[in-house]
Design an enzyme around this catalytic site. Sequence first.
Site, PDB file in Angstrom:
ATOM      1  N   GLU A  25     -81.335  53.926 -19.066  1.00  0.00           N
ATOM      2  CA  GLU A  25     -82.743  54.323 -19.199  1.00  0.00           C
ATOM      3  C   GLU A  25     -82.868  55.825 -19.447  1.00  0.00           C
ATOM      4  O   GLU A  25     -81.902  56.585 -19.289  1.00  0.00           O
ATOM      5  CB  GLU A  25     -83.533  53.940 -17.945  1.00  0.00           C
ATOM      6  CG  GLU A  25     -83.091  54.675 -16.703  1.00  0.00           C
ATOM      7  CD  GLU A  25     -84.171  54.745 -15.628  1.00  0.00           C
ATOM      8  OE1 GLU A  25     -85.262  55.251 -15.932  1.00  0.00           O
ATOM      9  OE2 GLU A  25     -83.896  54.317 -14.490  1.00  0.00           O
ATOM     10  N   LYS A 159     -84.968  53.098  -3.073  1.00  0.00           N
ATOM     11  CA  LYS A 159     -85.222  54.259  -2.212  1.00  0.00           C
ATOM     12  C   LYS A 159     -86.278  53.919  -1.178  1.00  0.00           C
ATOM     13  O   LYS A 159     -87.188  53.155  -1.453  1.00  0.00           O
ATOM     14  CB  LYS A 159     -85.822  55.384  -3.056  1.00  0.00           C
ATOM     15  CG  LYS A 159     -84.836  56.296  -3.700  1.00  0.00           C
ATOM     16  CD  LYS A 159     -85.522  57.619  -4.040  1.00  0.00           C
ATOM     17  CE  LYS A 159     -84.597  58.503  -4.807  1.00  0.00           C
ATOM     18  NZ  LYS A 159     -84.622  58.264  -6.241  1.00  0.00           N
TER      19      LYS A 159
HETATM   20  N1  PSU Z   1     -86.467  55.298  -8.618  1.00  0.00           N
HETATM   21  C1  PSU Z   1     -85.482  56.195  -8.533  1.00  0.00           C
HETATM   22  N2  PSU Z   1     -85.214  56.992  -9.601  1.00  0.00           N
HETATM   23  C2  PSU Z   1     -85.919  56.886 -10.773  1.00  0.00           C
HETATM   24  C3  PSU Z   1     -86.956  55.924 -10.858  1.00  0.00           C
HETATM   25  C4  PSU Z   1     -87.197  55.143  -9.766  1.00  0.00           C
HETATM   26  O1  PSU Z   1     -84.844  56.282  -7.493  1.00  0.00           O
HETATM   27  O2  PSU Z   1     -85.658  57.652 -11.713  1.00  0.00           O
HETATM   28  C5  PSU Z   1     -87.732  55.772 -12.137  1.00  0.00           C
HETATM   29  C6  PSU Z   1     -87.199  54.561 -12.945  1.00  0.00           C
HETATM   30  O3  PSU Z   1     -87.323  54.844 -14.322  1.00  0.00           O
HETATM   31  C7  PSU Z   1     -88.173  53.466 -12.558  1.00  0.00           C
HETATM   32  C8  PSU Z   1     -89.453  54.236 -12.440  1.00  0.00           C
HETATM   33  O4  PSU Z   1     -88.286  52.430 -13.499  1.00  0.00           O
HETATM   34  O5  PSU Z   1     -89.092  55.465 -11.835  1.00  0.00           O
HETATM   35  C9  PSU Z   1     -90.480  53.503 -11.629  1.00  0.00           C
HETATM   36  O6  PSU Z   1     -91.715  54.132 -11.751  1.00  0.00           O
HETATM   37  P1  PSU Z   1     -93.010  53.395 -11.175  1.00  0.00           P
HETATM   38  O7  PSU Z   1     -92.824  53.374  -9.684  1.00  0.00           O
HETATM   39  O8  PSU Z   1     -94.145  54.287 -11.605  1.00  0.00           O
HETATM   40  O9  PSU Z   1     -93.043  52.051 -11.788  1.00  0.00           O
END
Ligand code: PSU
Length: 310
Positions: A25, A159
């Site tokens: 990603e 996390k």
């Molecule tokens: N969690 C992490 N590191 C990240 C992300 C999530 O520990 O870099 C990033 C990933 O790209 C994930 C996104 O898909 O954040 C999720 O964002 P949201 O919670 O807005 O869907």
Amino acid sequence: MNEYLSLSPEVQKAFEENKPVVALESTIISHGMPYPQNVKTAKEVEDIIRGYGAVPATIALLDGKIKIGLTADELDDLGTRSDVAKASRKDLPYLLATRKAGATTVAATMICAELAGIEWFVTGGIGGVHREAETTMDISADLEELAQTNVGVICAGAKSILDIGLTLEYLETKGVPVIGYQTETLPAFFTRTSEFHVNYQVDSPEDIARTLKAKWDLHLEGGAVIANPIPEEHAMDETFITTVIDEAIAKAKAEGVEGKDVTPFLLDEVNKATEGKSLAANIELVKSNAHLGAQIAVAYANLKTAVPNR
Ligand code: PSU
Ligand code: MN
């Protein structure tokens, strides 16, 4: 091939030669890590995957195309620009139509990987159900994508900026297998364990490949979470990181951060508060996931070409 897809020469060649390809990603590059560690890590992760005879495909939106595989120059560009949108499922159409740059989240990377015919995807952590989601409704689109898109996601668990228990409940409802690689507890990204169990402990890349092959042979749509604990020597102290994360969440709430900004805000706060220690851990766990993801992709490619034994 879909008119929106643009394969890098390396990925094009990999498809022609039937080599296993592993998706990566780009939100982690544009919104998950600071420069220059973001670009350096992205390149090192790609090299780890090449070391297993697989081919990395970092995915991003550039010039109205879904790029499947980025050149070194494109990686540098993406890692230094400040106008790169965070692109999840809902953002893909607009960003492509307006030719804006987009860094794909787990959800969007899964969509693009499936369009290109890539079954495996290595990342750091997935999005999930945020704490207090019962009032904010903040649930990452990553979870719906895992429910419907046929890509196995290798990560280091979730996390604790998330409510890990609710995230697991959501995945269970959606029928998404949560597999622990050599562990029976779900890792919590910075730490090797959490108070939650995975669905199944699986100890070899081959068995993980076989499990997903069975899923897809049965037309059980969707992906799986393959949770790989951060290597012991890079794991963080649980009490310390828990305190830091709790403070970051309190600050986000006080400042009224919402929507797609929540996760990048929390990641940035945690990075700042730990003076780079969490960033170092983050880098190491992504690399470790790349080692595992490449082995799974190679094992899966071997399964597909093997003659059935009957
Ligand atoms: N969690 C992490 N590191 C990240 C992300 C999530 O520990 O870099 C990033 C990933 O790209 C994930 C996104 O898909 O954040 C999720 O964002 P949201 O919670 O807005 O869907
Ligand atoms: Mn969200």
